[in-house]
Design a protein around this motif. Structure first.
Motif, mmCIF file in Angstrom:
data_model
loop_
_atom_site.group_PDB
_atom_site.id
_atom_site.type_symbol
_atom_site.label_atom_id
_atom_site.label_comp_id
_atom_site.label_asym_id
_atom_site.label_seq_id
_atom_site.Cartn_x
_atom_site.Cartn_y
_atom_site.Cartn_z
ATOM 1 N N GLU A 1 0.821 -1.206 0.000
ATOM 2 C CA GLU A 1 0.000 0.000 0.000
ATOM 3 C C GLU A 1 0.861 1.265 0.000
ATOM 4 N N GLN A 2 2.146 1.114 0.290
ATOM 5 C CA GLN A 2 3.075 2.246 0.291
ATOM 6 C C GLN A 2 4.061 2.155 -0.874
ATOM 7 N N LEU A 3 3.723 1.334 -1.851
ATOM 8 C CA LEU A 3 4.619 1.098 -2.983
ATOM 9 C C LEU A 3 3.924 1.433 -4.292
ATOM 10 N N GLU A 4 4.654 2.115 -5.154
ATOM 11 C CA GLU A 4 4.148 2.493 -6.475
ATOM 12 C C GLU A 4 5.244 2.201 -7.499
ATOM 13 N N ILE A 5 5.027 1.188 -8.306
ATOM 14 C CA ILE A 5 6.023 0.800 -9.310
ATOM 15 C C ILE A 5 5.563 1.301 -10.678
ATOM 16 N N SER A 6 6.318 2.231 -11.247
ATOM 17 C CA SER A 6 5.956 2.843 -12.527
ATOM 18 C C SER A 6 6.887 2.354 -13.638
ATOM 19 N N VAL A 7 6.323 1.596 -14.563
ATOM 20 C CA VAL A 7 7.066 1.188 -15.752
ATOM 21 C C VAL A 7 6.873 2.291 -16.786
ATOM 22 N N ILE A 8 7.941 3.024 -17.089
ATOM 23 C CA ILE A 8 7.851 4.162 -18.001
ATOM 24 C C ILE A 8 8.151 3.667 -19.419
ATOM 25 N N ASN A 9 7.101 3.464 -20.184
ATOM 26 C CA ASN A 9 7.243 2.921 -21.535
ATOM 27 C C ASN A 9 7.536 4.060 -22.512
ATOM 28 N N PHE B 1 -0.246 -2.120 -7.297
ATOM 29 C CA PHE B 1 0.839 -1.151 -7.079
ATOM 30 C C PHE B 1 1.769 -1.034 -8.294
ATOM 31 N N VAL B 2 1.442 -1.747 -9.382
ATOM 32 C CA VAL B 2 2.204 -1.626 -10.628
ATOM 33 C C VAL B 2 1.380 -0.854 -11.640
ATOM 34 N N LYS B 3 1.989 0.119 -12.278
ATOM 35 C CA LYS B 3 1.287 0.863 -13.330
ATOM 36 C C LYS B 3 2.233 1.118 -14.498
ATOM 37 N N VAL B 4 1.646 1.274 -15.669
ATOM 38 C CA VAL B 4 2.421 1.547 -16.882
ATOM 39 C C VAL B 4 2.168 2.976 -17.310
ATOM 40 N N VAL B 5 3.244 3.722 -17.480
ATOM 41 C CA VAL B 5 3.152 5.128 -17.879
ATOM 42 C C VAL B 5 3.831 5.286 -19.231
ATOM 43 N N THR C 1 3.844 9.729 -7.091
ATOM 44 C CA THR C 1 3.345 10.398 -5.881
ATOM 45 C C THR C 1 4.184 10.154 -4.633
ATOM 46 N N GLY C 2 5.164 9.269 -4.695
ATOM 47 C CA GLY C 2 5.932 8.911 -3.504
ATOM 48 C C GLY C 2 6.842 10.026 -3.014
ATOM 49 N N SER C 3 7.069 10.067 -1.702
ATOM 50 C CA SER C 3 7.986 11.048 -1.125
ATOM 51 C C SER C 3 9.439 10.630 -1.327
#
Length: 420
Positions: free
Chosen positions: A79-87, A107-111, A134-136
């Motif tokens: 819930e405190q993790l955001e994994i962004s795959v920047i395509n 918590f995984v998203k594709v950008v 959004t992470g600090s």
């Protein structure tokens, strides 16, 4: 004149060798001590901050699945993790594979990069990914990395316990080290870099260079700095100088480990290392002229070291080699021939000693095979770097004179087999 030049070149070479031995001593001492802080740091980590992991990708279908398999196994509160795959403008299955993970793990998203950010290289992709996160705390991994399960938690743990740290740098190892002789060379080079340059400089001077992967940085710092420099081919080194100039330090914490793929043939190695060398030369010239206006004076020493490494040291090696070669055919009346030979032999043994100390830290790397690889490495791999730096300098001078646009080279990936 020839004798003076020869003495000058030998002095430069020996100065660098002795400095690296000094760094290696510091690196070994750091290895003996860094784990002592972990129990207390772990106890102090009562609240887990939000972490955004940025993974810039361009045509990474060969490696991205293994990378994301490692990412979803990270021991960090999801819930405190955001994994962004920047395509970034991929035309292979990178996006498709990443989307498959995004469907299974919230918590995984594709950008996908857009507009001015698209297709401009790693720095631009990271800047776009940062704008969508959004992470600090921001953590960066290359698309070929498989971090160990505790890697991110260790990075965050160190940052929470060290408020003066603007960034925390972990250790990276070579996953395909046994593939061929080239990857064995790179593996040894990487281990030396970790424990000599990173750990050694941190121990003695509290200076560490941000690498391209496996590091955490405070979001507020990236916001203040405006993100990554899109003109820098070595965006990591360039960011390092600016972080220090804000008054922060960068801590090397080797408990955070990731495994990465390295080039498996000479062509890919040459292109990747040329980009690195050009990038570091760009950073040197960008900040060397501003050296006396930098707020963090300690980084001035590091800039001088980089200047010494990429300009004076290679100049010294090239000069000594040229004089030695010419003297084989034309008598230059060198009066220190025997002394120079003794110094060269001693320098060779000092080189071997430094490398073997570094290998001794990694339990699996201190073996007979690597010993013979090191003996051979000096006459081949290390000498190849001289040609590479000269070539990179030529390209940088040409770029500046003709105002050429910087072009990013993405390192080619390889399928990792079980024997690698």
């Amino acid at each position: 004149m020839a004798n003076t030049l020869f003495l000058l070149s030998l002095s430069i070479i020996w100065l660098m060798l002795l400095y690296h031995m000094f760094l290696m001593q510091g690196g070994y001492l750091h290895f003996l001590r860094y784990e002592n802080t972990i129990p207390q740091w772990r106890a102090n980590l009562k609240v887990y901050p939000k972490v955004s992991i940025l993974i810039p990708c361009h045509n990474e279908e060969v490696v991205i699945e293994n990378t994301l398999k490692a990412m979803v196994k990270l021991k960090y509160p999801p819930e405190q993790l955001e994994i962004s795959v920047i395509n970034d403008n991929s035309n292979d299955r990178t996006g498709e594979i990443a989307e498959g993970f995004a469907e299974k793990y919230p918590f995984v998203k594709v950008v996908a990069t857009e507009g001015e950010f698209a297709g401009k290289g790693k720095s631009s992709a990271l800047n776009y990914g940062l704008s969508q996160s959004t992470g600090s705390i921001v953590v960066v991994y290359d698309a070929d990395n498989t971090p160990e399960s505790m890697a991110v938690q260790y990075l965050v743990m160190a940052m929470v316990n060290d408020p003066k740290a603007g960034a925390i740098v972990g250790k990276f190892r070579v996953i395909n080290a046994k593939k061929n002789l080239l990857t064995r060379f790179i593996n040894i080079e990487t281990i030396c870099f970790q424990w000599m340059a990173q750990a050694g400089r941190w121990f003695w001077f509290k200076i560490t260079t941000i690498p391209g992967t496996n590091f955490a940085i405070r979001r507020e710092i990236l916001d203040r700095l405006g993100g990554w420099d899109v003109k820098a081919l070595s965006e990591d080194t360039e960011l390092t100088i600016r972080v220090y100039d804000l008054g922060y330090h960068i801590r090397f914490f080797p408990a955070a480990i990731t495994w990465e793929q390295e080039p498996e043939n000479g062509k890919v190695w040459w292109k990747q290392r040329t980009r690195w060398a050009r990038g570091n030369q760009y950073v040197i010239m960008k900040f060397l002229l501003k050296v006396f206006t930098l707020k963090r004076k300690g980084i001035i020493f590091d800039l001088i070291y980089f200047f010494f490494t990429y300009f004076l040291f290679f100049f010294g090696v090239i000069l000594s080699n040229i004089l030695f070669f010419i003297n084989l055919f034309v008598d230059l009346e060198l009066k220190i021939g025997n002394v120079a030979l003794i110094l060269w032999v001693l320098a060779y043994f000092l080189y071997i000693t430094e490398v073997m100390i570094a290998l001794s830290i990694e339990k699996t790397e201190m073996n007979i095979r690597n010993f013979f690889v090191v003996l051979f490495m000096y006459f081949t791999y290390s000498q190849l770097w001289i040609l590479l730096v000269m070539y990179a300098l030529f390209l940088e001078v040409k770029r500046v004179l003709f105002k050429q646009e910087v072009k990013w080279y993405k390192t080619e990936r390889f399928t990792i087999d079980k024997g690698s």
